[in-house]
Design a protein around this motif. Structure first.
Motif, PDB file in Angstrom:
ATOM      1  N   ILE A 228      39.927  64.445  28.112  1.00  0.00           N
ATOM      2  CA  ILE A 228      40.661  63.628  29.083  1.00  0.00           C
ATOM      3  C   ILE A 228      39.732  63.328  30.255  1.00  0.00           C
ATOM      4  N   PHE A 229      39.581  62.030  30.554  1.00  0.00           N
ATOM      5  CA  PHE A 229      38.622  61.582  31.570  1.00  0.00           C
ATOM      6  C   PHE A 229      39.309  60.677  32.590  1.00  0.00           C
ATOM      7  N   THR A 230      38.829  60.710  33.823  1.00  0.00           N
ATOM      8  CA  THR A 230      39.284  59.756  34.838  1.00  0.00           C
ATOM      9  C   THR A 230      38.069  59.107  35.480  1.00  0.00           C
ATOM     10  N   PHE A 231      38.229  57.884  35.889  1.00  0.00           N
ATOM     11  CA  PHE A 231      37.195  57.182  36.647  1.00  0.00           C
ATOM     12  C   PHE A 231      37.844  56.005  37.363  1.00  0.00           C
ATOM     13  N   ASN A 232      37.121  55.407  38.291  1.00  0.00           N
ATOM     14  CA  ASN A 232      37.661  54.293  39.063  1.00  0.00           C
ATOM     15  C   ASN A 232      37.101  52.963  38.607  1.00  0.00           C
ATOM     16  N   CYS A 233      37.976  51.985  38.570  1.00  0.00           N
ATOM     17  CA  CYS A 233      37.603  50.599  38.300  1.00  0.00           C
ATOM     18  C   CYS A 233      37.798  49.815  39.596  1.00  0.00           C
ATOM     19  N   TYR A 234      37.282  48.618  39.637  1.00  0.00           N
ATOM     20  CA  TYR A 234      37.576  47.771  40.794  1.00  0.00           C
ATOM     21  C   TYR A 234      37.492  46.295  40.414  1.00  0.00           C
ATOM     22  N   LYS A 235      38.182  45.509  41.209  1.00  0.00           N
ATOM     23  CA  LYS A 235      38.111  44.061  41.064  1.00  0.00           C
ATOM     24  C   LYS A 235      37.788  43.485  42.437  1.00  0.00           C
ATOM     25  N   GLU A 236      36.767  42.646  42.495  1.00  0.00           N
ATOM     26  CA  GLU A 236      36.334  42.094  43.781  1.00  0.00           C
ATOM     27  C   GLU A 236      37.153  40.864  44.141  1.00  0.00           C
ATOM     28  N   ARG A 237      37.645  40.836  45.385  1.00  0.00           N
ATOM     29  CA  ARG A 237      38.424  39.695  45.863  1.00  0.00           C
ATOM     30  C   ARG A 237      37.492  38.615  46.388  1.00  0.00           C
ATOM     31  N   GLU A 238      38.067  37.473  46.754  1.00  0.00           N
ATOM     32  CA  GLU A 238      37.263  36.357  47.268  1.00  0.00           C
ATOM     33  C   GLU A 238      36.555  36.716  48.569  1.00  0.00           C
ATOM     34  N   ASP A 239      37.157  37.610  49.355  1.00  0.00           N
ATOM     35  CA  ASP A 239      36.542  38.011  50.627  1.00  0.00           C
ATOM     36  C   ASP A 239      35.516  39.134  50.451  1.00  0.00           C
ATOM     37  N   LYS A 240      35.155  39.414  49.185  1.00  0.00           N
ATOM     38  CA  LYS A 240      34.158  40.428  48.816  1.00  0.00           C
ATOM     39  C   LYS A 240      34.666  41.867  48.975  1.00  0.00           C
ATOM     40  N   GLN A 241      35.921  42.041  49.373  1.00  0.00           N
ATOM     41  CA  GLN A 241      36.509  43.375  49.418  1.00  0.00           C
ATOM     42  C   GLN A 241      36.935  43.775  48.007  1.00  0.00           C
ATOM     43  N   ARG A 242      37.006  45.064  47.768  1.00  0.00           N
ATOM     44  CA  ARG A 242      37.335  45.545  46.423  1.00  0.00           C
ATOM     45  C   ARG A 242      38.719  46.177  46.356  1.00  0.00           C
ATOM     46  N   ASP A 243      39.427  45.861  45.296  1.00  0.00           N
ATOM     47  CA  ASP A 243      40.679  46.539  44.976  1.00  0.00           C
ATOM     48  C   ASP A 243      40.365  47.575  43.900  1.00  0.00           C
ATOM     49  N   TYR A 244      40.561  48.847  44.244  1.00  0.00           N
ATOM     50  CA  TYR A 244      40.221  49.929  43.313  1.00  0.00           C
ATOM     51  C   TYR A 244      41.433  50.345  42.486  1.00  0.00           C
ATOM     52  N   ILE A 245      41.174  50.715  41.238  1.00  0.00           N
ATOM     53  CA  ILE A 245      42.223  51.135  40.313  1.00  0.00           C
ATOM     54  C   ILE A 245      41.746  52.377  39.573  1.00  0.00           C
ATOM     55  N   LEU A 246      42.569  53.427  39.585  1.00  0.00           N
ATOM     56  CA  LEU A 246      42.216  54.660  38.888  1.00  0.00           C
ATOM     57  C   LEU A 246      42.599  54.538  37.420  1.00  0.00           C
ATOM     58  N   CYS A 247      41.661  54.898  36.549  1.00  0.00           N
ATOM     59  CA  CYS A 247      41.889  54.874  35.102  1.00  0.00           C
ATOM     60  C   CYS A 247      41.809  56.306  34.567  1.00  0.00           C
ATOM     61  N   VAL A 248      42.707  56.642  33.649  1.00  0.00           N
ATOM     62  CA  VAL A 248      42.643  57.916  32.947  1.00  0.00           C
ATOM     63  C   VAL A 248      42.829  57.627  31.468  1.00  0.00           C
ATOM     64  N   PHE A 249      42.113  58.335  30.614  1.00  0.00           N
ATOM     65  CA  PHE A 249      42.325  58.145  29.180  1.00  0.00           C
ATOM     66  C   PHE A 249      42.152  59.460  28.431  1.00  0.00           C
ATOM     67  N   SER A 250      42.801  59.520  27.287  1.00  0.00           N
ATOM     68  CA  SER A 250      42.679  60.678  26.400  1.00  0.00           C
ATOM     69  C   SER A 250      41.918  60.238  25.157  1.00  0.00           C
ATOM     70  N   GLU A 251      41.174  61.157  24.604  1.00  0.00           N
ATOM     71  CA  GLU A 251      40.343  60.848  23.434  1.00  0.00           C
ATOM     72  C   GLU A 251      40.608  61.851  22.318  1.00  0.00           C
ATOM     73  N   GLU A 252      40.912  61.332  21.142  1.00  0.00           N
ATOM     74  CA  GLU A 252      40.979  62.149  19.945  1.00  0.00           C
ATOM     75  C   GLU A 252      40.222  61.353  18.884  1.00  0.00           C
ATOM     76  N   ASP A 253      40.890  60.878  17.837  1.00  0.00           N
ATOM     77  CA  ASP A 253      40.205  59.960  16.922  1.00  0.00           C
ATOM     78  C   ASP A 253      40.192  58.558  17.518  1.00  0.00           C
ATOM     79  N   THR A 254      41.111  58.300  18.448  1.00  0.00           N
ATOM     80  CA  THR A 254      41.178  57.037  19.173  1.00  0.00           C
ATOM     81  C   THR A 254      41.151  57.331  20.672  1.00  0.00           C
ATOM     82  N   ILE A 255      41.094  56.279  21.476  1.00  0.00           N
ATOM     83  CA  ILE A 255      41.155  56.431  22.929  1.00  0.00           C
ATOM     84  C   ILE A 255      42.379  55.681  23.444  1.00  0.00           C
TER      85      ILE A 255
END
Length: 313
Positions: A228-255
């Motif tokens: 089980i892993f977590t990391f942060n993603c982001y999307k850059e807005r037009e004003d160059k500021q970032r909207d951050y989003i936390l991602c978590v996923f589990s891994e077995e034979d699939t993710i």
């Protein structure tokens, strides 16, 4: 809010505090601590920034630490600003406090100097995630060898009604619930637990990031950063500021990934095809170059995308 407005808000909402002079001082300082902890959050530009960015933000905070407007008007602060804002507000209630600089790293925290000579360490920056999730406070260190004293004070101040209201209780129950389950089942049970999200509506990005990371680590330590892993993603807005989003996923034979919805204040299940689409729309997986799991998920998305193309031939 101006400093005057914050002080007035605290005075109007503070319960009638009882006890000895020392207890009254501590309870007043504690109430101000949790009130400011709900109002402020940690600066994400500093948190995600490189060493040069952090130095610039830290130097600016040092420069502005005695500027009332700079500390009060900003929602997102770092340790320096939070410390001196807290100390400044305490003075309005005739409580003395000073900022102490850590020698080994750039970190400042408050020391409360009670009238009878007792000192209390109170690191508001490190307790933000706990205050905003209604968890046990870890860094208001008054008679820290006796947790019951702080518990009773927090009940009197209205932070909780009873000890079982702490978010720590939810985490402990989840830890027992997911024992023996595989990574997908365990993470699904955690994600679907409504009590984990309760009282978290006002949490900002960094507090969301720290609280849920720490929660996963406590609930499934045997899977943490292995299945089980977590990391942060982001999307850059037009004003160059970032909207951050936390991602978590589990891994077995699939993710199986989940993204944290700032709108709904909870994790939402995301299909791999949707993750690929979000990437194409500008979502960057990995706010920091070496965040655990981001490379692993990227490779899995590419692999699944390749397999889909092969199937369509």
């Amino acid at each position: 809010m101006t400093k005057k407005e914050i002080v007035e808000y605290i005075k109007q909402n503070m319960p009638n505090i009882q006890g000895s002079e020392e207890e009254k001082e501590v309870k007043t300082a504690l109430y101000i601590y949790i009130t400011l902890g709900k109002m402020k959050s940690f600066d994400e530009k500093y948190y995600y920034g490189n060493s040069e960015t952090k130095k610039k933000i830290y130097r600016l905070a040092e420069k502005e630490k005695h500027s009332e407007n700079a500390m009060v008007e900003k929602k997102k602060l770092i340790c320096v600003s939070l410390t001196y804002l807290y100390c400044d507000i305490l003075k309005e209630f005739e409580i003395k406090a000073i900022g102490r600089q850590e020698e080994e790293w750039e970190h400042v925290y408050p020391i409360i100097l009670l009238k009878n000579g007792t000192t209390v360490m109170a690191d508001l920056q490190l307790d933000l995630e706990n205050i905003q999730s209604k968890s046990k406070l870890r860094y208001f260190q008054y008679k820290s060898e006796n947790q019951e004293i702080i518990d009773n004070m927090l009940i009197e101040l209205g932070y909780i009604e009873k000890e079982s209201d702490y978010k720590d209780e939810v985490i402990e129950k989840l830890k027992n619930k997911v024992k023996g389950k595989n990574p997908h089942e365990a993470l699904r049970d955690i994600i679907e637990c409504e009590n984990l999200y309760k009282n978290n509506e006002e949490m900002e990005n960094i507090e969301v990031n720290k609280f849920y990371r720490n929660s996963f680590k406590k609930i499934v330590p045997h899977f943490w950063e292995k299945r089980i892993f977590t990391f942060n993603c982001y999307k850059e807005r037009e004003d160059k500021q970032r909207d951050y989003i936390l991602c978590v996923f589990s891994e077995e034979d699939t993710i199986q990934p989940y993204l944290f919805s700032q709108k709904e204040k909870k994790f939402k299940k995301i299909e791999i095809s949707k993750m690929k689409q979000l990437e194409e729309e500008g979502l960057v997986l990995g706010a920091k170059p070496k965040e655990n799991g981001s490379k692993k998920l990227k490779k899995y998305i590419e692999k699944q995308n390749h397999n889909e193309k092969v199937k369509s031939i």
